[in-house]
Design an enzyme around this catalytic site. Structure first.
Site, PDB file in Angstrom:
ATOM      1  N   GLY A 543       9.342  -6.150   0.069  1.00 24.51           N
ATOM      2  CA  GLY A 543       8.282  -5.162  -0.256  1.00 24.51           C
ATOM      3  C   GLY A 543       8.940  -4.382  -1.387  1.00 24.51           C
ATOM      4  O   GLY A 543      10.089  -4.212  -1.719  1.00 24.51           O
ATOM      5  N   SER A 546       7.115   2.696  -4.724  1.00 28.78           N
ATOM      6  CA  SER A 546       7.227   3.684  -5.947  1.00 28.78           C
ATOM      7  C   SER A 546       8.784   3.953  -6.105  1.00 28.78           C
ATOM      8  O   SER A 546       9.163   4.265  -7.309  1.00 28.78           O
ATOM      9  CB  SER A 546       6.509   4.849  -5.691  1.00 28.78           C
ATOM     10  OG  SER A 546       5.251   4.781  -5.402  1.00 28.78           O
ATOM     11  N   VAL A 550      12.472  -3.120  -0.448  1.00 30.25           N
ATOM     12  CA  VAL A 550      12.834  -3.385   0.727  1.00 30.25           C
ATOM     13  C   VAL A 550      13.221  -4.939   0.999  1.00 30.25           C
ATOM     14  O   VAL A 550      12.638  -5.786   0.602  1.00 30.25           O
ATOM     15  CB  VAL A 550      11.484  -3.051   1.789  1.00 30.25           C
ATOM     16  CG1 VAL A 550      11.932  -3.385   3.204  1.00 30.25           C
ATOM     17  CG2 VAL A 550      10.970  -1.658   1.633  1.00 30.25           C
ATOM     18  N   ASP A 671       0.897   9.808   3.063  1.00 35.52           N
ATOM     19  CA  ASP A 671       1.028   8.809   2.208  1.00 35.52           C
ATOM     20  C   ASP A 671       0.478   7.602   3.426  1.00 35.52           C
ATOM     21  O   ASP A 671       0.986   6.509   3.379  1.00 35.52           O
ATOM     22  CB  ASP A 671       2.307   8.292   1.637  1.00 35.52           C
ATOM     23  CG  ASP A 671       1.975   7.199   0.693  1.00 35.52           C
ATOM     24  OD1 ASP A 671       0.868   6.859   0.363  1.00 35.52           O
ATOM     25  OD2 ASP A 671       3.187   6.898   0.209  1.00 35.52           O
TER      26      ASP A 671
END
Length: 781
Positions: A543, A546, A550, A671
């Protein structure tokens, strides 16, 4: 006079009248099919110097009269069926003997103690027989000795541990070129004096004996060695760096010992090396990339050690490699794409490691591959279609991995495939029925619970027909994805999951504690994470966001599977995000929040700042990948049913309810979106990514005022409340708004930025209209 009848396929016995040829000097009868015993009459050939009877089917005892032919220079009876003892006086009765070749028979007894008296001996072959007892300690008197070939006997086994003393004596044999004492019972410490053996020595074989001690550091003195074999013994210590100076070495056999330490990178200097066998030791560390310099290497055997780093791509670029054995280690990272460069490769064994990522399709370039074993690793993704080119494959074992997707139909077209093991993966779809799939004893699919079809012996469920499945899907889409149906369905379904949520909350009011917060945090370094992620390999990238990326990783110390979030500190706000996430996750714990294992704030190998967070790994990825699968990704064949969507909605609501009201100081996530909702192995949802989180005072949570001032827009476009863009401050109501967007996205399959959900209404108005008040009361009372 000479009689040469070799290579004539002669049968029957050796004619006794040959003994009447009194002037015979040379008799050559080797490489025939002669049977029976050696005639006693040959002992009458008093001028005989050359007797060659090897490679026949002669049996019985050697006539004693032959041992009295004092003129004999060459006496060869190799590869027959002769037996009996060799006279102890042989060295005295055959004073002119130079070549005594008795190997590959059934002789017994010991090596004649008088043998050193035959001072002209050049070659002695007692191989592969049943000789036993100690070796003469004064073999060094044979100054002209060039070959001592005695493997495959029972020499040694005497009292004490002094069976290797003959080696020290042999240092006087300055012409010695070949010494093989493999597979005997020679016991004792490997003497350091072996480094003083003749510099003409090309072969030194001592393996298969109960030898201990260590390999002398000055082994490089034997610079003409072509083969060095000290294997299947109890030799300890490290492999001397000086081995790399043996420039003529083609075979290095040190397997099945107790060697430890690292594989010397100096071995890469032996550019002519053909076979390197170091398996079955206690070697650790990395496979030296310098081995890539050995461009003639054909067999590399490193299995059953403790190697614990990545596989160097340089090793997989050796064009001559035929066999690669690296199984039963702790190797990590991916299988490099360079594996496709090994066009001569016939065997690749990499089972029982910690390899991960996808199986490279480039393996299909290894057209001569016969044995491929990648079992018991962490490989994921689909079985690559590139393997269809492996027409020479005989064994294919990909079992005990995390492979997904369909079984390629091309596997049934392999012409000589004898065994296929795909068990203990996550494969789905229909099982082929042709080729190897016709024989249930020739393949294994156990542990793949989503397979169907196949031959009747498998007893798998029948596969659904594609057309009916497609028809059912189109009906569902017509109902679910209509705008009015979505609103009505949302109101109805919300009542259901509110009821379910209340029931679950009642059954478990207190969130589960996270064990890592009840004990000291795990300490990890940049080096630990560098290894765990295969050098932050793109193959392990799961992943990107911003503020960082990961990676999937495995910690060496306890083999923990983790997700490593590496902050991009060049991105503005990344350091603040790291601190915010650490602060938020330090004091919160809940079964529906992603569990943090530890944090790492260090420097990398370049001296730059490095910050990372370690989380519990979520095998089923993010909700984003399930709602919007990439057609090229591993989730393209997966979908969520209604019950799963309800469970996920309840799990997220539970997490928000905890964050807003039950974690001491209320936390607003700011978020919330599908990519920050992660799914574990049981499809239980966990909210993650607290890089934008803020703490609220109790009063602020009720008045929708943020305790910490925030400027600018925070969150992801489409998921943030409209008031954030108008200078408003973060509030728990903002999380509820984002939650409403997430529910709509699960129901409709549409991203909030894709299109307007309903004509005439803004997204904000639509969410307020569609999300029932009672849902807001539960999540944000």
């Amino acid at each position: 006079m000479s009689l040469n009848l070799r290579l004539n396929n002669l049968i029957s016995n050796i004619p006794p009248p040959i003994g009447n040829l009194s002037s015979l000097v040379s008799l050559s009868l080797h490489y025939n099919i002669l049977e029976g015993s050696i005639p006693n009459e040959l002992g009458q050939l008093m001028k005989l110097q050359f007797l060659q009877l090897s490679s026949n089917k002669l049996s019985g005892l050697i006539p004693p009269s032959l041992y009295n032919l004092s003129s004999i220079v060459t006496f060869s009876v190799v590869a027959n069926q002769l037996y009996g003892n060799i006279p102890a006086s042989l060295g005295l009765t055959l004073p002119n003997i130079k070549y005594l070749l008795l190997g590959r028979n059934a002789f017994t007894g010991s090596m004649p103690v008088s043998l050193p008296n035959a001072s002209g001996l050049v070659e002695v072959d007692f191989s592969s027989s049943y000789f036993s007892g100690p070796l003469p300690e004064n073999l060094g008197r044979l100054h002209d000795l060039s070959v001592l070939n005695i493997p495959g006997n029972k020499f040694g086994g005497g009292e004490g541990d002094n069976d290797l003393s003959f080696l020290t004596s042999l240092t006087n044999c300055s012409r010695l070129e070949y010494l093989d004492a493999t597979a005997n019972q020679l016991r004792g410490t490997l003497p350091d004096t072996i480094v003083n053996l003749s510099t003409h020595l090309t072969l030194l074989g001592l393996g298969g004996n109960p030898i201990y001690g260590s390999i002398p550091t000055d082994i490089s003195n034997l610079f003409n060695l072509n083969r060095l074999g000290i294997f299947e013994s109890s030799v300890m210590g490290t492999i001397p760096i000086g081995v790399g100076k043996l420039q003529n070495l083609q075979g290095l056999y040190l397997y099945s010992n107790r060697l430890s330490g690292r594989i010397p990178s100096s071995i890469g200097n032996i550019t002519g090396l053909v076979i390197l066998a170091l398996n079955g030791n206690r070697l650790h560390g990395r496979i030296p990339s310098s081995l890539g310099n050995c461009r003639h290497l054909q067999v590399l055997a490193l299995l059953a050690n403790e190697l614990n780093d990545t596989i160097p791509k340089e090793v997989l670029s050796i064009p001559s490699l035929i066999e690669l054995h690296i199984d039963d280690n702790s190797l990590v990272g991916s299988l490099p794409l360079e594996v496709g460069n090994m066009e001569q490769l016939q065997e690749l064994h990499a089972a029982n490691n910690k390899l991960m990522g996808e199986i490279p399709s480039e393996l299909g370039n290894c057209l001569k591959l016969e044995f491929l074993n990648l079992s018991n690793n962490f490989f994921q993704g689909a079985i690559p279609l590139g393997l269809k080119n492996l027409k020479s494959i005989k064994l294919l074992d990909l079992s005990h991995n995390n492979l997904s997707g369909h079984i390629p139909v091309t596997l049934e077209k392999f012409p000589i495939l004898e065994y296929l093991d795909l068990s203990s993966n996550d494969l789905d779809g229909e099982v082929p029925q042709q080729g190897i799939f016709k024989n249930s004893s020739a393949f294994s699919l156990l542990g793949n619970k989503r397979l169907c079809g196949g031959i009747p012996q498998l007893q798998l469920p029948a596969c659904l027909k594609k057309d009916s499945k497609k028809h059912g899907r189109s009906i569902s889409l017509t109902v679910i994805f209509s705008v009015i149906g979505a609103v009505l369905g949302l109101i109805l379904l919300s009542s259901i999951f509110v009821t379910l949520y209340r029931a679950r909350r009642k059954a478990s009011k207190n969130p589960l504690p996270a064990s890592f917060l009840e004990s000291k945090y795990l300490n990890v370094s940049y080096k630990d994470l560098f290894k765990a992620t295969g050098e932050f390999s793109s193959d392990n990238l799961i992943g990107e966001g911003s503020y960082g990326s990961v990676y999937k990783g495995i910690l060496d110390r306890d083999e923990t599977l983790v997700a490593v979030k590496v902050l991009n500190l060049h991105q503005r706000g990344a350091s603040r995000s790291f601190l915010a996430e650490c602060e938020a996750l330090r004091n919160i714990r809940h079964r529906n929040l992603v569990k943090i294992i530890t944090a790492c704030s260090s420097i990398d190998f370049k001296g730059d700042d490095f910050k990372a967070l370690l989380f519990e790994y979520m095998p089923n990825g993010s909700l984003e990948k399930w709602l919007h699968p990439n057609v090229h990704g591993q989730y393209e064949m997966r979908s969520l049913n209604v019950i799963q969507r309800l469970d996920i909605a309840i799990d997220v609501a539970s997490a928000l309810e905890y964050l807003h009201h039950h974690c001491g100081t209320p936390v607003v996530h700011r978020d919330l979106k599908p990519s920050n909702v992660l799914l574990d192995n049981d499809m239980c949802a966990h909210v993650g990514d607290f890089g934008l989180a803020r703490f609220l005072s109790n009063a602020a949570s009720n008045t929708s005022q943020d305790q910490t001032s925030t400027t600018g827009i925070r969150g992801s476009v489409g998921y943030i409340p409209p008031e954030y863009g108008m200078g408003g401050k973060a509030s728990t109501h903002g999380d509820v708004y984002s939650y409403g967007i997430l529910i709509l996205e699960m129901l409709t399959g549409k991203r909030p930025a894709d299109e307007t959900f309903k004509d005439g209404l803004s997204l904000h108005q639509f969410v307020k209209m569609a999300l029932p008040d009672r849902v807001i009361e539960i999540v944000d009372p």
